[in-house]
Scaffold this motif. Structure first.
Motif, PDB file in Angstrom:
ATOM      1  N   LYS A 272       0.820  -1.209   0.000  1.00  0.00           N
ATOM      2  CA  LYS A 272       0.000   0.000   0.000  1.00  0.00           C
ATOM      3  C   LYS A 272       0.860   1.267   0.000  1.00  0.00           C
ATOM      4  CE  LYS A 272      -3.776  -2.527   0.928  1.00  0.00           C
ATOM      5  NZ  LYS A 272      -4.862  -2.715  -0.034  1.00  0.00           N
ATOM      6  N   ILE A 273       0.265   2.335  -0.505  1.00  0.00           N
ATOM      7  CA  ILE A 273       0.768   3.700  -0.306  1.00  0.00           C
ATOM      8  C   ILE A 273      -0.050   4.289   0.837  1.00  0.00           C
ATOM      9  CG2 ILE A 273       1.029   5.991  -1.319  1.00  0.00           C
ATOM     10  CD1 ILE A 273       1.012   4.551  -4.102  1.00  0.00           C
ATOM     11  N   PHE A 274       0.618   4.832   1.841  1.00  0.00           N
ATOM     12  CA  PHE A 274      -0.108   5.403   2.976  1.00  0.00           C
ATOM     13  C   PHE A 274      -0.364   6.884   2.706  1.00  0.00           C
ATOM     14  CE2 PHE A 274      -0.342   7.061   7.409  1.00  0.00           C
ATOM     15  CZ  PHE A 274      -1.486   6.363   7.778  1.00  0.00           C
ATOM     16  N   ASN A 275      -1.623   7.213   2.420  1.00  0.00           N
ATOM     17  CA  ASN A 275      -1.955   8.591   2.037  1.00  0.00           C
ATOM     18  C   ASN A 275      -3.331   9.008   2.549  1.00  0.00           C
ATOM     19  OD1 ASN A 275      -3.442   6.914   0.412  1.00  0.00           O
ATOM     20  ND2 ASN A 275      -2.789   7.822  -1.521  1.00  0.00           N
ATOM     21  N   PRO A 276      -3.592   8.891   3.856  1.00  0.00           N
ATOM     22  CA  PRO A 276      -4.889   9.323   4.385  1.00  0.00           C
ATOM     23  C   PRO A 276      -5.090  10.819   4.170  1.00  0.00           C
ATOM     24  CG  PRO A 276      -3.327   9.003   6.169  1.00  0.00           C
ATOM     25  CD  PRO A 276      -2.668   8.486   4.928  1.00  0.00           C
ATOM     26  N   ASP A 277      -6.349  11.242   4.210  1.00  0.00           N
ATOM     27  CA  ASP A 277      -6.677  12.640   3.911  1.00  0.00           C
ATOM     28  C   ASP A 277      -5.953  13.633   4.813  1.00  0.00           C
ATOM     29  OD1 ASP A 277      -8.272  11.876   1.844  1.00  0.00           O
ATOM     30  OD2 ASP A 277     -10.184  12.294   2.833  1.00  0.00           O
ATOM     31  N   TRP A 278      -5.731  13.262   6.079  1.00  0.00           N
ATOM     32  CA  TRP A 278      -5.109  14.227   6.995  1.00  0.00           C
ATOM     33  C   TRP A 278      -3.650  14.523   6.643  1.00  0.00           C
ATOM     34  CZ3 TRP A 278      -1.004  11.990   9.446  1.00  0.00           C
ATOM     35  CH2 TRP A 278      -1.050  10.610   9.694  1.00  0.00           C
ATOM     36  N   MET A 279      -3.049  13.711   5.781  1.00  0.00           N
ATOM     37  CA  MET A 279      -1.678  13.969   5.320  1.00  0.00           C
ATOM     38  C   MET A 279      -1.647  14.766   4.019  1.00  0.00           C
ATOM     39  SD  MET A 279       0.368  10.378   5.825  1.00  0.00           S
ATOM     40  CE  MET A 279       1.790  10.948   4.896  1.00  0.00           C
ATOM     41  N   THR A 280      -2.811  15.142   3.527  1.00  0.00           N
ATOM     42  CA  THR A 280      -2.873  15.704   2.177  1.00  0.00           C
ATOM     43  C   THR A 280      -3.498  17.099   2.147  1.00  0.00           C
ATOM     44  OG1 THR A 280      -5.074  14.824   1.645  1.00  0.00           O
ATOM     45  CG2 THR A 280      -3.178  13.373   1.270  1.00  0.00           C
ATOM     46  N   ARG A 281      -3.329  17.737   1.007  1.00  0.00           N
ATOM     47  CA  ARG A 281      -3.979  19.022   0.728  1.00  0.00           C
ATOM     48  C   ARG A 281      -4.399  18.997  -0.738  1.00  0.00           C
ATOM     49  NH1 ARG A 281      -0.077  22.722  -1.724  1.00  0.00           N
ATOM     50  NH2 ARG A 281       1.919  21.667  -1.923  1.00  0.00           N
ATOM     51  N   ILE A 282      -5.293  19.882  -1.092  1.00  0.00           N
ATOM     52  CA  ILE A 282      -5.743  19.961  -2.488  1.00  0.00           C
ATOM     53  C   ILE A 282      -4.788  20.867  -3.253  1.00  0.00           C
ATOM     54  CG2 ILE A 282      -7.595  20.631  -4.043  1.00  0.00           C
ATOM     55  CD1 ILE A 282      -8.318  18.233  -2.379  1.00  0.00           C
ATOM     56  N   ASP A 283      -4.226  20.333  -4.321  1.00  0.00           N
ATOM     57  CA  ASP A 283      -3.361  21.134  -5.180  1.00  0.00           C
ATOM     58  C   ASP A 283      -4.225  22.080  -6.011  1.00  0.00           C
ATOM     59  OD1 ASP A 283      -0.778  21.745  -6.490  1.00  0.00           O
ATOM     60  OD2 ASP A 283      -1.736  20.851  -8.235  1.00  0.00           O
ATOM     61  N   LYS A 284      -3.957  23.373  -5.887  1.00  0.00           N
ATOM     62  CA  LYS A 284      -4.803  24.386  -6.544  1.00  0.00           C
ATOM     63  C   LYS A 284      -4.770  24.271  -8.066  1.00  0.00           C
ATOM     64  CE  LYS A 284      -4.335  27.766  -2.809  1.00  0.00           C
ATOM     65  NZ  LYS A 284      -3.761  29.078  -2.408  1.00  0.00           N
ATOM     66  N   THR A 285      -3.657  23.814  -8.600  1.00  0.00           N
ATOM     67  CA  THR A 285      -3.520  23.743 -10.061  1.00  0.00           C
ATOM     68  C   THR A 285      -4.289  22.563 -10.650  1.00  0.00           C
ATOM     69  OG1 THR A 285      -1.301  24.681  -9.832  1.00  0.00           O
ATOM     70  CG2 THR A 285      -1.849  23.702 -11.949  1.00  0.00           C
ATOM     71  N   THR A 286      -4.174  21.401  -9.987  1.00  0.00           N
ATOM     72  CA  THR A 286      -4.734  20.174 -10.571  1.00  0.00           C
ATOM     73  C   THR A 286      -5.998  19.688  -9.879  1.00  0.00           C
ATOM     74  OG1 THR A 286      -3.416  18.754  -9.117  1.00  0.00           O
ATOM     75  CG2 THR A 286      -2.410  19.446 -11.202  1.00  0.00           C
ATOM     76  N   GLY A 287      -6.236  20.159  -8.654  1.00  0.00           N
ATOM     77  CA  GLY A 287      -7.375  19.657  -7.892  1.00  0.00           C
ATOM     78  C   GLY A 287      -7.123  18.305  -7.245  1.00  0.00           C
TER      79      GLY A 287
END
Length: 319
Positions: A272-287
């Motif tokens: 697996k790749i560990f990428n829960p939402d709390w580790m992420t942000r929305i990239d303004k360019t690509t969404g």
């Protein structure tokens, strides 16, 4: 048990090391790297590692982009990781910036036998260009079976993918030769190679020179299999560059580990790749949802890393 790899994105301390080019990561440097930011960084990393599995902490943690032994010591002693009896395997590499690879392991589960730094030279033996080494670790898991572990951080793509490709090919050849030397002595050796390879699973360094193929139901003991290839078919990755996902962080294993009748066994569905939402942000360019880094350029985000960690469950067979 869980084995994982995490590129920690420039885990530097705040102390000036005259032997390294660490000026960027000093309190008066370009990044304004303070003690407070450093403590936030190590606690963020500890949080990620503790959330990878809801039941068990990882037993083996390969890491890259660490400045020295002391930052690893802080990571395992000055954060909630201190409860889990982690030990460190680390060498100071000749990398000009001083960023190294290392292995953290739970000493109550993994018994260390030996370790070494495998040198990689880009040039001839008479003109040795300094670069990061590959870390090799051998140990016994739960007193049951021997594991050979490699931790990698191959040459980056800075300067252009094509221009730097030959240097990643050199890494691939050195790793392949080292693994083959183990197979020559132990044909069914259980090998796990983790790292930021700075190439995709289908690039020639990994596919042609390391010869790491797609997992199969009929694995050959002396062949290597890239557990990330099935994930490559999807629009996922561990590092987002200019809006495009790259699957640079990979776990590669020997065929014996794909045999369900052996003492140690990997089900390829458990990569697996560990990428829960709390580790992420929305990239303004690509969404797209991308990792929250510590920095983007000189802008401080106070996040985790610009890479997502990858992990795999290794099963202990009680047959």
């Amino acid at each position: 048990f869980i084995t994982c790899f995490y590129n920690l994105e420039n885990l530097f301390d705040t102390i000036d090391d005259l032997q390294k080019d660490d000026n960027e990561f000093l309190p008066n440097g370009k990044k304004m790297w303070t003690g407070s930011r450093y403590r936030t960084k190590i606690n963020n990393i500890a949080k990620v590692l503790s959330k990878i599995d809801s039941v068990n902490m990882p037993v083996l943690i390969g890491v890259s982009e660490v400045e020295n032994f002391n930052v690893l010591k802080d990571l395992i002693n000055a954060t909630p990781l201190k409860s889990y009896n982690y030990k460190i395997v680390h060498f100071d590499s000749p990398d000009p910036r001083g960023i190294d690879v290392a292995l953290l392991y739970r000493a109550d589960i993994f018994q260390l036998i030996k370790y070494s730094a495998v040198p990689v030279y880009y040039d001839s033996i008479y003109k040795r260009q300094k670069t990061r080494q590959i870390l090799y670790v051998k140990g016994i898991i739960t007193g049951i079976d021997t594991l050979h572990i490699f931790v990698n951080h191959w040459k980056s793509r800075a300067g252009g993918i094509t221009a730097t490709q030959i240097k990643r090919i050199r890494y691939a050849r050195v790793l392949k030769n080292t693994i083959d030397s183990i197979f020559n002595v132990v044909p069914d050796a259980k090998i796990i190679s983790v790292g930021d390879y700075n190439d995709e699973p289908d690039d020639i360094s990994i596919k042609q020179h390391l010869k790491a193929f797609a997992p199969t139901n009929k694995p050959d003991a002396k062949s290597l299999y890239n557990l990330m290839i099935p994930l490559k078919q999807k629009d996922v990755g561990t590092y987002c560059f200019k809006g495009e996902w790259n699957l640079l962080d990979q776990i590669i294993v020997s065929g014996t580990l794909l045999d369900p009748d052996k003492k140690l066994y990997i089900d390829t569905e458990n990569v697996k790749i560990f990428n829960p939402d709390w580790m992420t942000r929305i990239d303004k360019t690509t969404g797209k949802r991308i990792s929250i880094p510590t920095y983007e350029g000189s802008t401080y985000f106070g996040g985790y890393s610009d890479h997502f960690p990858v992990y795999v469950k290794v099963w202990i067979n009680n047959k």
